[in-house]
Structures are given as structure tokens and as C-alpha cells.
Write a protein that holds these residues in place. Structure first.
Motif, short mmCIF file in Angstrom:
data_model
loop_
_atom_site.label_atom_id
_atom_site.label_comp_id
_atom_site.label_asym_id
_atom_site.label_seq_id
_atom_site.Cartn_x
_atom_site.Cartn_y
_atom_site.Cartn_z
N ASP A 24 0.84 -1.20 0.00
CA ASP A 24 0.00 0.00 0.00
C ASP A 24 0.88 1.25 0.00
O ASP A 24 1.99 1.26 0.54
N LYS A 25 0.37 2.30 -0.61
CA LYS A 25 0.99 3.64 -0.61
C LYS A 25 2.41 3.62 -1.18
O LYS A 25 3.30 4.29 -0.69
N THR A 26 2.61 2.88 -2.27
CA THR A 26 3.93 2.75 -2.89
C THR A 26 4.21 3.83 -3.92
O THR A 26 5.33 4.31 -4.03
N ASP A 28 3.29 7.44 -6.38
CA ASP A 28 2.62 8.74 -6.41
C ASP A 28 1.72 8.88 -7.64
O ASP A 28 0.94 9.81 -7.75
N TRP A 51 -5.24 1.67 -3.47
CA TRP A 51 -4.43 1.23 -2.32
C TRP A 51 -2.94 1.46 -2.53
O TRP A 51 -2.22 1.77 -1.60
N GLN A 54 0.04 6.73 -3.02
CA GLN A 54 0.32 7.52 -1.84
C GLN A 54 -0.79 8.56 -1.68
O GLN A 54 -1.45 8.90 -2.67
N PRO A 55 -1.00 9.07 -0.47
CA PRO A 55 -2.00 10.13 -0.30
C PRO A 55 -1.71 11.29 -1.26
O PRO A 55 -0.57 11.73 -1.40
#
Length: 94
Positions: A24-26, A28, A51, A54-55
Motif C-alpha cells: 500500500d501507498k507505494t 505517487d 491502495w 500515496q496520499p
């Protein structure tokens, strides 16, 4: 294609869009071009893409409309995508 990418120093991983082989969050950004109509579960594929972002990351989705010049019988780009009918492509996602 895999061999050519590896010769250029690109790491090639095998996977499916409904179960991406990344934490997760790998990333951009993620790119899905002419992909969703070829997945077993488009909704799951989009969830996986979410998932691994990244935010604040970006998801770019590209479609070729069935009525576009790219999908016409006379287009040099026609690869008969129109002839592939799957429930995933013919039903709206909810």
C-alpha cells in the motif's frame, strides 16, 4: 517485450490488476490504459490502484470509446477491442 525491458535495466514484475504485487501507498501515480475491459473485476482493479497510491497520488485511466475513429473498422489502430464483450464492460460499476 519483457526481455527488451530487462536489457534496458527495467525491473519487470508479473501480476494482475485485481491483486497488485506492491505494498500500500507505494506510488505517487498509477496509469491504466485500455485495461478495465480486460479485467475480471474492474471495481477491484480500481480499488487496488487506490491502495498502492500515496496520499494525494494520481490515477490516470484511459479508455478508447467504441465509437471513436480508433475503434473503427478502417482504423490502422483497430485491434478488435469491440469484439470482446465481457460482463465487466457491459455493466455499469456501482
Amino acid at each position: 517485450m519483457r526481455a527488451k525491458a530487462q536489457q534496458r535495466g527495467i525491473t519487470v514484475l508479473e501480476g494482475v490488476s485485481e491483486a497488485l504485487p506492491f505494498p500500500d501507498k507505494t506510488f505517487d501515480a498509477a496509469l491504466m490504459v485500455t485495461t478495465l475491459c480486460f479485467t475480471e473485476d474492474p471495481k477491484q482493479a480500481l480499488q487496488e490502484a487506490y491502495w498502492v497510491l500515496q496520499p494525494g497520488g494520481y490515477l490516470v485511466v484511459g479508455f478508447i470509446d467504441r465509437t471513436s475513429a480508433l475503434s473503427s473498422d478502417t482504423s490502422p489502430f483497430n485491434i478488435r477491442i469491440r469484439s470482446i464483450e465481457t460482463p465487466a464492460c457491459s455493466q455499469p460499476m456501482t
